[in-house]
Structure formats: structure tokens, C-alpha cells
Design a protein around this motif. Structure first.
Motif, PDB file in Angstrom:
ATOM      1  N   GLN A 153       6.343   7.761  32.087  1.00  0.00           N
ATOM      2  CA  GLN A 153       7.040   6.577  31.577  1.00  0.00           C
ATOM      3  C   GLN A 153       7.393   6.744  30.098  1.00  0.00           C
ATOM      4  N   SER A 154       6.436   7.290  29.329  1.00  0.00           N
ATOM      5  CA  SER A 154       6.710   7.497  27.901  1.00  0.00           C
ATOM      6  C   SER A 154       7.851   8.490  27.701  1.00  0.00           C
ATOM      7  N   PHE A 155       7.774   9.619  28.439  1.00  0.00           N
ATOM      8  CA  PHE A 155       8.836  10.613  28.319  1.00  0.00           C
ATOM      9  C   PHE A 155      10.176  10.047  28.768  1.00  0.00           C
ATOM     10  N   HIS A 156      10.130   9.231  29.789  1.00  0.00           N
ATOM     11  CA  HIS A 156      11.376   8.628  30.251  1.00  0.00           C
ATOM     12  C   HIS A 156      11.969   7.726  29.166  1.00  0.00           C
ATOM     13  N   GLY A 157      11.070   6.948  28.513  1.00  0.00           N
ATOM     14  CA  GLY A 157      11.559   6.103  27.421  1.00  0.00           C
ATOM     15  C   GLY A 157      12.120   6.923  26.273  1.00  0.00           C
ATOM     16  N   LEU A 158      11.377   8.005  25.928  1.00  0.00           N
ATOM     17  CA  LEU A 158      11.878   8.872  24.852  1.00  0.00           C
ATOM     18  C   LEU A 158      13.201   9.530  25.236  1.00  0.00           C
ATOM     19  N   SER A 159      13.304   9.944  26.484  1.00  0.00           N
ATOM     20  CA  SER A 159      14.552  10.560  26.944  1.00  0.00           C
ATOM     21  C   SER A 159      15.709   9.588  26.843  1.00  0.00           C
ATOM     22  N   LEU A 160      15.432   8.325  27.234  1.00  0.00           N
ATOM     23  CA  LEU A 160      16.494   7.327  27.109  1.00  0.00           C
ATOM     24  C   LEU A 160      16.855   7.072  25.648  1.00  0.00           C
ATOM     25  N   ARG A 191       1.758   7.418  33.164  1.00  0.00           N
ATOM     26  CA  ARG A 191       1.998   6.839  31.841  1.00  0.00           C
ATOM     27  C   ARG A 191       2.785   7.803  30.958  1.00  0.00           C
ATOM     28  N   THR A 192       2.449   9.091  31.072  1.00  0.00           N
ATOM     29  CA  THR A 192       3.192  10.087  30.296  1.00  0.00           C
ATOM     30  C   THR A 192       4.640  10.156  30.756  1.00  0.00           C
ATOM     31  N   GLY A 249     -13.784   5.211  45.232  1.00  0.00           N
ATOM     32  CA  GLY A 249     -13.636   4.792  43.851  1.00  0.00           C
ATOM     33  C   GLY A 249     -12.494   5.514  43.151  1.00  0.00           C
ATOM     34  N   SER A 250     -12.467   5.403  41.837  1.00  0.00           N
ATOM     35  CA  SER A 250     -11.444   6.062  41.027  1.00  0.00           C
ATOM     36  C   SER A 250     -11.854   7.514  40.807  1.00  0.00           C
ATOM     37  N   THR A 251     -11.110   8.431  41.371  1.00  0.00           N
ATOM     38  CA  THR A 251     -11.428   9.847  41.269  1.00  0.00           C
ATOM     39  C   THR A 251     -10.778  10.457  40.035  1.00  0.00           C
ATOM     40  N   SER A 252     -11.167  11.709  39.753  1.00  0.00           N
ATOM     41  CA  SER A 252     -10.542  12.430  38.642  1.00  0.00           C
ATOM     42  C   SER A 252      -9.055  12.606  38.895  1.00  0.00           C
ATOM     43  N   TYR A 253      -8.705  12.830  40.145  1.00  0.00           N
ATOM     44  CA  TYR A 253      -7.278  12.956  40.474  1.00  0.00           C
ATOM     45  C   TYR A 253      -6.533  11.663  40.170  1.00  0.00           C
ATOM     46  N   ASP A 254      -7.154  10.512  40.481  1.00  0.00           N
ATOM     47  CA  ASP A 254      -6.515   9.233  40.169  1.00  0.00           C
ATOM     48  C   ASP A 254      -6.276   9.104  38.670  1.00  0.00           C
ATOM     49  N   LYS A 255      -7.261   9.538  37.886  1.00  0.00           N
ATOM     50  CA  LYS A 255      -7.094   9.442  36.429  1.00  0.00           C
ATOM     51  C   LYS A 255      -5.973  10.349  35.937  1.00  0.00           C
ATOM     52  N   LEU A 256      -5.902  11.544  36.519  1.00  0.00           N
ATOM     53  CA  LEU A 256      -4.817  12.444  36.131  1.00  0.00           C
ATOM     54  C   LEU A 256      -3.462  11.879  36.535  1.00  0.00           C
ATOM     55  N   VAL A 257      -3.392  11.346  37.734  1.00  0.00           N
ATOM     56  CA  VAL A 257      -2.129  10.758  38.184  1.00  0.00           C
ATOM     57  C   VAL A 257      -1.757   9.565  37.314  1.00  0.00           C
ATOM     58  N   ASN A 258      -2.765   8.753  36.961  1.00  0.00           N
ATOM     59  CA  ASN A 258      -2.491   7.594  36.111  1.00  0.00           C
ATOM     60  C   ASN A 258      -1.925   8.038  34.767  1.00  0.00           C
ATOM     61  N   ARG A 259      -2.561   9.080  34.194  1.00  0.00           N
ATOM     62  CA  ARG A 259      -2.046   9.569  32.918  1.00  0.00           C
ATOM     63  C   ARG A 259      -0.680  10.202  33.081  1.00  0.00           C
ATOM     64  N   GLN A 260      -0.489  10.907  34.205  1.00  0.00           N
ATOM     65  CA  GLN A 260       0.811  11.511  34.464  1.00  0.00           C
ATOM     66  C   GLN A 260       1.883  10.434  34.557  1.00  0.00           C
ATOM     67  N   SER A 302      -1.418   6.680  49.939  1.00  0.00           N
ATOM     68  CA  SER A 302      -0.690   7.334  48.840  1.00  0.00           C
ATOM     69  C   SER A 302      -0.212   6.342  47.787  1.00  0.00           C
ATOM     70  N   SER A 303       0.027   5.100  48.189  1.00  0.00           N
ATOM     71  CA  SER A 303       0.511   4.118  47.218  1.00  0.00           C
ATOM     72  C   SER A 303      -0.570   3.649  46.260  1.00  0.00           C
ATOM     73  N   THR A 304      -1.823   4.086  46.482  1.00  0.00           N
ATOM     74  CA  THR A 304      -2.920   3.669  45.602  1.00  0.00           C
ATOM     75  C   THR A 304      -3.346   4.773  44.641  1.00  0.00           C
ATOM     76  N   HIS A 305      -2.726   5.960  44.723  1.00  0.00           N
ATOM     77  CA  HIS A 305      -3.100   7.041  43.818  1.00  0.00           C
ATOM     78  C   HIS A 305      -2.775   6.653  42.385  1.00  0.00           C
ATOM     79  N   GLY A 306      -3.728   6.858  41.524  1.00  0.00           N
ATOM     80  CA  GLY A 306      -3.507   6.604  40.109  1.00  0.00           C
ATOM     81  C   GLY A 306      -3.725   5.175  39.672  1.00  0.00           C
ATOM     82  N   VAL A 307      -4.152   4.311  40.602  1.00  0.00           N
ATOM     83  CA  VAL A 307      -4.389   2.912  40.251  1.00  0.00           C
ATOM     84  C   VAL A 307      -5.810   2.783  39.712  1.00  0.00           C
ATOM     85  N   LEU A 308      -5.932   2.261  38.503  1.00  0.00           N
ATOM     86  CA  LEU A 308      -7.234   2.100  37.862  1.00  0.00           C
ATOM     87  C   LEU A 308      -7.399   0.661  37.407  1.00  0.00           C
TER      88      LEU A 308
END
Length: 459
Positions: free
Chosen positions: A403-410, A400-401, A387-398, A132-138
Motif C-alpha cells: 500500500q505504501s509503495f502504491h501510494g508512493l508510485s502514485l 502495508r508495504t 492464531g496469528s502465524t509468522s506468515y500472517d505477519k509477513l503478509v500483513n507487512r507485505q 485465504s481471505s484471512t491471511h495477514g489479518v492481525l
């Protein structure tokens, strides 16, 4: 979710499509514009799954978020099987620990079930974290994250695999251990027999017999006495034979002197003359001095004592041999009792002996060990090989999103606090200004009131 679209697009007028407005209505395509109104379903996502089904539980075990996976439902079988692989490694770990504990502990098998289940839960938890700790790692950092997890999985697999390897080779190992124990018992019995001979001879000077002495007193003293008597008897017999020869020689010389035999040292005169009498006196005196009967008597006495001691020694040897055999049997039985129940360490040594004796066994046990380690490492290996699955890509974007939303919220919270703070400061400043103006007005009113009063009093 259903998406509808009204699409209007400029298209060139097709050649040969000019028609008279009087004869027929021009189709939309002929007007130079195409108006396409569509209410078709273009994309339907997400695809939700039952929250209580076994596949969902398997995916939840490896940290999969169903609300993200719903956008790529094609990935569900992959992560369901990945979760089942983690469960399988936990079951293998449980079986491995069960086989190990049953060889170490002398308890009913039900007593080890809680420990086995706890170990399975620990292994499943570790494998679940590693996956589970590797989900979203690209990208390139993916391998840097997988390497320590793969090393941990291999190490954990090696620990789990060893009891199973011993279990697989259990029949051959048990046979080898039995034979090895018999060889050790035989060697120990031979050492006790060597260090405690039946004739009672001393073996304390032998280095390997230092800890293998029974301490029983045998016929060694009698044997030593008998040996001394035999040496003494040989010496007395030699003296007796020598003395007899000397006596016979002197008597023969006297007889020849009296017979007139001419030899070296005789007179050659026959008869009982002075030299004849002298020769017999010397022979008689020598015979009295050597006391041959006394010497013979001593020899006979020693022979009789040797005979008695020989009989006694035979009886003592038989008795001592029985004592020694009994003592050796007790010591060997005590040594054999030290073996106890075959444990996992002795099984490992038995497998090592089998490997040293057979190249086939050596290769087979390492192949089995490598296979079990690979099976135990499958959760991480499956994640790497997938390899890097579609789910990994979605999790990676999630991520990053998020993190961005968290920054905007702050930022929003920071600006909101700043705005509220500034509004509060402005309100305080305005209130202070109004207070000062009111104070000035009150002061002016008081001055006017007092001036009027002073004027009235003066008039």
C-alpha cells in the motif's frame, strides 16, 4: 543470500595484558581496539520449494504465496496440512452428495459422478476463499472477519453432514421404515375392512369411511327384506296367539255356561238354554271373524319366505365376502405401491421416529451430526486455532508495504506528470516568446527596407 560483515568495535584493554613490544607482538585485543573480520553466513533466506510438489499445490489451494513463505519455511507443514484439510472437506462433501443422490435419483452411479465432482469443487472453492481471505489479518479485527466465515462454515457443514448421518444410521433406519410401512398397510387394510363389512351393512355415515367405500352392492337389500319379514312374522304370530287366547276364552265361557258352572257372568243353569246358545254363538262368530286358519297360513307363508331368503342371503354373503376381500386386497396393494423407493426425506423421518423412541439414538445422531459439522468446519477452525502465524505477519507487512509503495508510485506518477506538464507549458511559452521576437525583428527589417526604398526614390 550470504551476508558478510567487517566489524570494528572499541573494547577496553584487559588488565594484565601489558606485554613488551620487544618480547612479543601484542595481540589485537591488547591494543584497545578489536578488529574482527567475518565472512561467516549469518542468515540464508529465502528457502525455495519445488513448484510442482504436492505440498506446494496444497498450500496454493489455500492462497499461500511461496515467495513470502520462503522467509519462514517452518510454517510450511502448517499450511500444507491446512490445504489438505480443505481437500478433505471437499471429499466429504462429495461422499455426502453421492449418498444423497443415489437415494433420490434412480440412475447408475457413474451418472452422478460429474455432479458430485462439481459439488466438491464448489465446497473446496468456498473453503479456500474463507481461509485465504484471512491471511495477514492481525489484531482485534481478526475475530470480526472470522465470525461470518465460521457461521458460513457451520451452515455448509450442516448441509454436508445430514446425508452422512443418514448413511451412518442406514441399517436401523431401513428397519424402521419397513416396519412403519407394514404398520401403515395394516392400518389401511383394517380401515377398508371396517368400512366394507362382509354382511353388507351400510357404513356411509362413518366419517373415516368417506374415502374407503368399495361401492359394491352387497346383501344389504336382502338383509333388509329379511329383517322386515321377521318383524312381520313376529307381529302376526303375536296376533295369532292373542286371537287364539281370546277364542279359547270365549269357548271356555260358553262351555261353563252350558255346564251350569256358577261364575261371574254365568247363569249357573245347566243345559242348552238361551244363554248357553248365546254364548256359543258369540264364540263361534268371533272364531269366524279372526280367521285363525288364514292367520296360520300367512305365518307359514312368511316362514317359508324367510327360509328361502335366509338360504339366498347365505350364498350372497359368501359371494359378497369374496368380492369384498378381493376389492380390499386390490386397494391395499394400490396403497402399498404408492410407497415407492425410500428417499432421503423418508429416511429423515425414520431417524426422527428412532430418536423419539430412544434417547440413546437421539443423543448419538446429534453427536455424530456435531462431529461431522466440526470436521466440515475444520478449515476455518484450524485457521482460528492456529492464531496469528509468522506468515500472517509477513503478509500483513507485505500488504502495508505494498500500500505504501502504491501510494508512493502514485505520488511519483503525479509529480512526473505535473513536471512534464510544466515543462511542456514552459516550452510552449518559450516558443511563443521566440516567435514574437522574430516577428518584431522581421517587422523592423521590413520597415527599414521600405524606408530605404522610399529614400532612394526621393533622391
Amino acid at each position: 543470500m550470504t551476508l558478510g560483515a567487517d566489524v570494528t568495535a572499541e573494547v577496553p584493554k584487559p588488565r594484565g595484558s601489558e606485554h613488551s613490544a620487544d618480547t612479543e607482538q601484542s595481540p589485537p585485543e591488547a591494543t584497545g581496539r578489536a578488529s574482527i573480520r567475518s565472512r561467516e553466513v549469518l542468515y540464508v533466506r529465502p528457502v525455495t520449494a519445488s513448484t510442482t510438489s504436492l505440498p506446494v499445490l496444497a498450500r496454493r489451494l489455500v492462497g499461500v504465496r511461496e515467495e513470502i513463505l520462503a522467509w519462514v519455511p517452518e510454517e510450511r507443514p502448517r499450511y500444507t496440512r491446512l490445504g489438505l484439510i480443505v481437500v478433505n472437506t471437499g471429499m466429504i462433501a462429495a461422499i455426502s452428495l453421492f449418498t444423497a443422490l443415489m437415494r433420490v435419483l434412480d440412475v447408475p452411479w457413474l451418472a452422478v459422478i460429474p455432479i458430485v465432482l462439481l459439488w466438491a469443487a464448489v465446497v473446496i472453492t468456498i473453503d479456500s476463499w474463507m481461509v485465504s481471505s484471512t491471511h495477514g489479518v492481525l489484531g482485534s479485527g481478526r475475530w470480526l472477519m472470522f465470525l461470518p466465515r465460521l457461521a458460513m462454515a457451520v451452515l455448509l457443514g450442516a448441509v454436508i453432514a445430514e446425508p452422512l448421518v443418514l448413511w451412518i444410521f442406514h441399517p436401523a433406519i431401513e428397519t424402521n421404515i419397513d416396519q412403519h410401512r407394514r404398520d401403515l398397510v395394516k392400518k389401511e387394510a383394517g380401515l377398508w375392512t371396517k368400512c366394507n363389512p362382509a354382511d353388507g351393512s351400510d357404513s356411509t355415515g362413518v366419517a373415516e369411511c368417506r374415502d374407503h367405500q368399495l361401492g359394491s352392492s352387497g346383501p344389504a337389500a336382502i338383509q333388509a327384506t329379511l329383517g322386515g319379514l321377521e318383524e312381520q312374522r313376529i307381529k302376526l304370530n303375536d296376533d295369532y296367539v292373542k286371537a287364539t287366547e281370546q277364542r279359547d276364552e270365549k269357548q271356555s265361557f260358553a262351555a261353563k255356561e252350558c255346564a251350569g258352572v256358577k261364575l261371574n257372568g254365568t247363569s249357573g243353569q245347566e243345559g242348552w238354554g238361551p244363554r248357553c246358545r248365546k254364548a256359543w254363538e258369540v264364540a263361534t262368530k268371533f272364531e269366524r271373524q279372526i280367521n285363525l286358519p288364514g292367520m296360520k297360513k300367512n305365518i307359514d307363508a312368511i316362514d317359508l319366505r324367510i327360509k328361502d331368503l335366509t338360504n339366498t342371503l347365505g350364498t350372497d354373503r359368501q359371494t359378497y365376502q369374496q368380492v369384498v376381500e378381493k376389492g380390499i386386497a386390490e386397494q391395499v396393494a394400490e396403497y402399498e405401491a404408492t410407497f415407492g423407493k425410500v428417499d432421503i426425506i423418508e429416511q429423515a423421518r425414520g431417524l426422527d421416529r428412532l430418536s423419539n423412541d430412544s434417547t440413546f439414538v437421539w443423543a448419538a445422531q446429534w453427536l455424530v451430526r456435531a462431529l461431522l459439522i466440526m470436521v466440515d468446519s475444520l478449515p476455518v477452525l484450524a485457521k482460528i486455532l492456529g492464531g496469528s502465524t509468522s506468515y500472517d505477519k509477513l503478509v500483513n507487512r507485505q500488504l502495508r508495504t505494498g500500500q505504501s509503495f502504491h501510494g508512493l508510485s502514485l505520488d511519483y506518477a503525479e509529480h512526473s506528470v505535473q513536471a512534464l506538464t510544466q515543462a511542456g507549458i514552459d516550452e510552449i511559452d518559450d516558443r511563443s516568446r521566440r516567435d514574437r521576437e522574430q516577428h518584431d525583428e522581421d517587422l523592423d527589417s521590413e520597415i527599414d527596407r521600405r524606408a530605404q526604398r522610399y529614400a532612394a526614390e526621393a533622391g
